[in-house]
Design an enzyme around this catalytic site. Structure first.
Site, PDB file in Angstrom:
ATOM      1  N   PHE A   1      39.318  36.471  40.570  1.00 37.47           N
ATOM      2  CA  PHE A   1      39.405  35.154  41.185  1.00 37.47           C
ATOM      3  C   PHE A   1      38.476  34.211  40.401  1.00 37.47           C
ATOM      4  CE2 PHE A   1      42.629  35.348  44.446  1.00 37.47           C
ATOM      5  CZ  PHE A   1      43.044  36.644  44.205  1.00 37.47           C
ATOM      6  N   ASN A   2      37.537  33.506  41.002  1.00 36.32           N
ATOM      7  CA  ASN A   2      36.795  32.512  40.217  1.00 36.32           C
ATOM      8  C   ASN A   2      35.348  32.944  39.956  1.00 36.32           C
ATOM      9  OD1 ASN A   2      39.153  31.110  41.395  1.00 36.32           O
ATOM     10  ND2 ASN A   2      38.293  29.329  40.383  1.00 36.32           N
TER      11      ASN A   2
ATOM     12  N   LYS B   1      48.907  36.780  30.653  1.00 33.01           N
ATOM     13  CA  LYS B   1      48.307  37.784  31.553  1.00 33.01           C
ATOM     14  C   LYS B   1      49.413  38.592  32.242  1.00 33.01           C
ATOM     15  CE  LYS B   1      43.925  36.965  30.945  1.00 33.01           C
ATOM     16  NZ  LYS B   1      43.161  37.911  30.129  1.00 33.01           N
TER      17      LYS B   1
ATOM     18  N   TYR C   1      49.104  30.504  29.298  1.00 34.11           N
ATOM     19  CA  TYR C   1      47.961  31.411  29.474  1.00 34.11           C
ATOM     20  C   TYR C   1      48.275  32.438  30.569  1.00 34.11           C
ATOM     21  CZ  TYR C   1      43.825  33.005  31.958  1.00 34.11           C
ATOM     22  OH  TYR C   1      42.935  33.776  32.641  1.00 34.11           O
TER      23      TYR C   1
ATOM     24  N   SER D   1      44.093  38.093  35.932  1.00 29.50           N
ATOM     25  CA  SER D   1      43.595  36.906  36.631  1.00 29.50           C
ATOM     26  C   SER D   1      44.455  36.634  37.849  1.00 29.50           C
ATOM     27  CB  SER D   1      43.694  35.713  35.677  1.00 29.50           C
ATOM     28  OG  SER D   1      43.625  34.493  36.373  1.00 29.50           O
TER      29      SER D   1
ATOM     30  N   SER E   1      35.152  34.343  18.336  1.00 26.05           N
ATOM     31  CA  SER E   1      35.862  33.069  18.207  1.00 26.05           C
ATOM     32  C   SER E   1      35.537  32.168  19.386  1.00 26.05           C
ATOM     33  CB  SER E   1      37.370  33.294  18.115  1.00 26.05           C
ATOM     34  OG  SER E   1      37.829  33.892  19.300  1.00 26.05           O
TER      35      SER E   1
HETATM   36  N1  UFG Z   1      37.729  21.130  39.817  1.00 24.09           N
HETATM   37  C1  UFG Z   1      37.302  19.816  39.947  1.00 24.09           C
HETATM   38  N2  UFG Z   1      36.679  19.225  38.889  1.00 24.09           N
HETATM   39  C2  UFG Z   1      36.473  19.882  37.702  1.00 24.09           C
HETATM   40  C3  UFG Z   1      36.905  21.221  37.581  1.00 24.09           C
HETATM   41  C4  UFG Z   1      37.545  21.809  38.655  1.00 24.09           C
HETATM   42  O1  UFG Z   1      37.483  19.192  41.000  1.00 24.09           O
HETATM   43  O2  UFG Z   1      35.904  19.276  36.784  1.00 24.09           O
HETATM   44  C5  UFG Z   1      38.361  21.792  40.968  1.00 24.09           C
HETATM   45  C6  UFG Z   1      39.782  22.269  40.719  1.00 24.09           C
HETATM   46  O3  UFG Z   1      40.704  21.234  41.031  1.00 24.09           O
HETATM   47  C7  UFG Z   1      39.877  23.461  41.657  1.00 24.09           C
HETATM   48  C8  UFG Z   1      38.451  24.030  41.667  1.00 24.09           C
HETATM   49  O4  UFG Z   1      37.626  22.970  41.233  1.00 24.09           O
HETATM   50  O5  UFG Z   1      40.181  23.047  42.958  1.00 24.09           O
HETATM   51  C9  UFG Z   1      38.260  25.205  40.733  1.00 24.09           C
HETATM   52  O6  UFG Z   1      38.701  24.870  39.420  1.00 24.09           O
HETATM   53  P1  UFG Z   1      38.398  25.783  38.150  1.00 24.09           P
HETATM   54  O7  UFG Z   1      38.961  25.085  36.951  1.00 24.09           O
HETATM   55  O8  UFG Z   1      36.958  26.142  38.128  1.00 24.09           O
HETATM   56  O9  UFG Z   1      39.188  27.109  38.461  1.00 24.09           O
HETATM   57  P2  UFG Z   1      40.755  27.327  38.688  1.00 24.09           P
HETATM   58  O10 UFG Z   1      40.894  27.969  40.022  1.00 24.09           O
HETATM   59  O11 UFG Z   1      41.576  26.147  38.418  1.00 24.09           O
HETATM   60  O12 UFG Z   1      41.053  28.283  37.462  1.00 24.09           O
HETATM   61  C10 UFG Z   1      40.673  29.608  37.492  1.00 24.09           C
HETATM   62  C11 UFG Z   1      40.509  30.176  36.083  1.00 24.09           C
HETATM   63  C12 UFG Z   1      41.797  30.194  35.359  1.00 24.09           C
HETATM   64  C13 UFG Z   1      42.867  30.833  36.186  1.00 24.09           C
HETATM   65  C14 UFG Z   1      42.937  30.157  37.532  1.00 24.09           C
HETATM   66  C15 UFG Z   1      43.948  30.757  38.447  1.00 24.09           C
HETATM   67  O13 UFG Z   1      39.604  29.387  35.353  1.00 24.09           O
HETATM   68  O14 UFG Z   1      41.635  30.969  34.197  1.00 24.09           O
HETATM   69  O15 UFG Z   1      41.667  30.276  38.158  1.00 24.09           O
HETATM   70  O16 UFG Z   1      43.597  32.052  38.752  1.00 24.09           O
HETATM   71  F1  UFG Z   1      44.061  30.695  35.576  1.00 24.09           F
END
Ligand code: UFG
Length: 347
Positions: free
Chosen positions: A176-177, A151, A147, A123, A33
């Site tokens: 983490f990321n 988890k 979401y 996560s 999916s």
């Molecule tokens: N960011 C931008 N521009 C974008 C996308 C992200 O500036 O277009 C910044 C965000 O503000 C953040 C950093 O880049 O500071 C990382 O953002 P991501 O969306 O890549 O990752 P997150 O840390 O927000 O999210 C990840 C996972 C989620 C999880 C979250 C918390 O993708 O599944 O970590 O663990 F929920």
């Protein structure tokens, strides 16, 4: 024999490659999916190994049961779940239904067929807004969106399951990321539509599919005002699954482990590293903060090192280099006009 549920996805596919290379036999179940059959073909190409694939949704317990009837598993690695934070806010029931009910079906069958060993994809989102960094596994847990709540709930369900029956052996991995891709450039992250996450957004700007990056806020209390995260190479992450699997196969118990590097990079630091490694300029503009984002999030990965013998090895340059190789070799991801017709099983 290891059952990999959600094995066609980003982290799942890299883990399949490592498990096969380590000599494990696997069976993959995926609903496709949010992933493509092409990734299964590429796992086989990379490893030169064969395995059974079933296109099955965990919500369809009868179909899933056939997989348990037809194979004898030693353990399950469970990656299957929806993961878009924004969508989960708009469609919470879809997330609860899919992620929670799907996991319950899987656990019921595992229990029935006496396969009581699981590695589960959690996560860092379960830490909510961290009070302290680096984050240790004993930090308070809290979810800030549906979401994240799925988890957290699944972690709690697994905990209850273990309390009810100490034959279970469960490793909860808090990612983490994850960024980067397999060094071959054959498998990688293939988001649907416009990417939510930073690295796929950067690489799509790099190939010219998107015009410029939007940086979500530069007024956080960080080195340059942009958000700081613990980016980890997906190959290191996949290796963490291998190590966790070895541990649960040899013991019983339930433990949660942070899988991160222990170092944080800001958005602009990641952009700079990417530009340096690839020689490609990533135009960006600073826009408002994204609701729900935290300023700083990075792991204390000591527990995984001590108990799993695992440590992230690959640095930010390799992460950028490999993400870029994947994106530039596959500008449209796995997009191939494939006909997934008949069969539930493909070999
Ligand atoms: N960011 C931008 N521009 C974008 C996308 C992200 O500036 O277009 C910044 C965000 O503000 C953040 C950093 O880049 O500071 C990382 O953002 P991501 O969306 O890549 O990752 P997150 O840390 O927000 O999210 C990840 C996972 C989620 C999880 C979250 C918390 O993708 O599944 O970590 O663990 F929920």
């Amino acid at each position: 024999m290891i059952l990999i549920v959600g094995g066609a996805g980003y982290i799942g596919s890299h883990t399949c490659v490592q498990l096969l290379n380590a000599g494990h036999e696997i069976v993959v179940v995926d609903s496709l999916s949010n992933s493509k059959y092409e990734s299964i073909k590429r796992i086989k190409e990379i490893t030169g190994k064969e395995f059974k694939f079933y296109q099955i949704d965990l919500l369809n317990k009868n179909e899933l049961e056939l997989v348990f009837k037809e194979n004898k598993f030693d353990a399950v690695v469970h990656f299957a779940g929806y993961k878009a934070v924004g969508e989960s806010v708009e469609k919470p029931l879809k997330y609860y239904q899919n992620n929670i009910t799907g996991t319950i079906h899987l656990c019921e069958l595992m229990s029935e067929y006496n396969v009581k060993k699981m590695v589960f994809s959690s996560s860092a989102t379960v830490y909510g807004i961290p009070k302290q960094v680096p984050i240790v596994e004993t930090a308070p847990l809290q979810a800030t969106n549906p979401y994240g709540r799925t988890k957290l709930m699944i972690e709690e369900i697994l905990q209850d399951l273990y309390v009810s029956d100490s034959d279970w052996s469960i490793a909860i991995l808090r990612y983490f990321n994850p960024i980067g891709a397999h060094i071959s450039g054959k498998i990688g992250e293939d988001p649907n539509g416009i990417p939510n996450n930073l690295m796929p957004f950067i690489t799509q700007v790099g190939v010219g599919k998107l015009e410029k990056l939007k940086v979500f806020g530069n007024d956080y209390p960080t080195v340059d005002g942009t958000g700081v995260r613990d980016y980890i190479h997906v190959e290191d992450l996949a290796n963490g699954h291998l190590k966790a699997l070895e541990k649960i196969l040899a013991s019983t118990g339930l433990d949660a482990y942070n899988l991160g590097t222990g170092s944080g990079y800001s958005v602009l630091e990641l952009v700079n590293a990417f530009e340096k490694v690839t020689g490609i300029k990533i135009p960006y503009e600073v826009v408002d903060r994204r609701p729900g984002d935290v300023a700083v999030c990075y792991a204390d990965p000591t527990k995984a090192e001590k108990e799993l013998g695992w440590k992230a090895e690959l640095g930010i340059e390799r992460m950028c280099e490999d993400s870029w190789r994947w994106q530039s070799l596959n500008p449209n991801g796995y997009e191939v006009n494939e006909l997934v017709t008949n069969t539930k099983t493909k070999q």
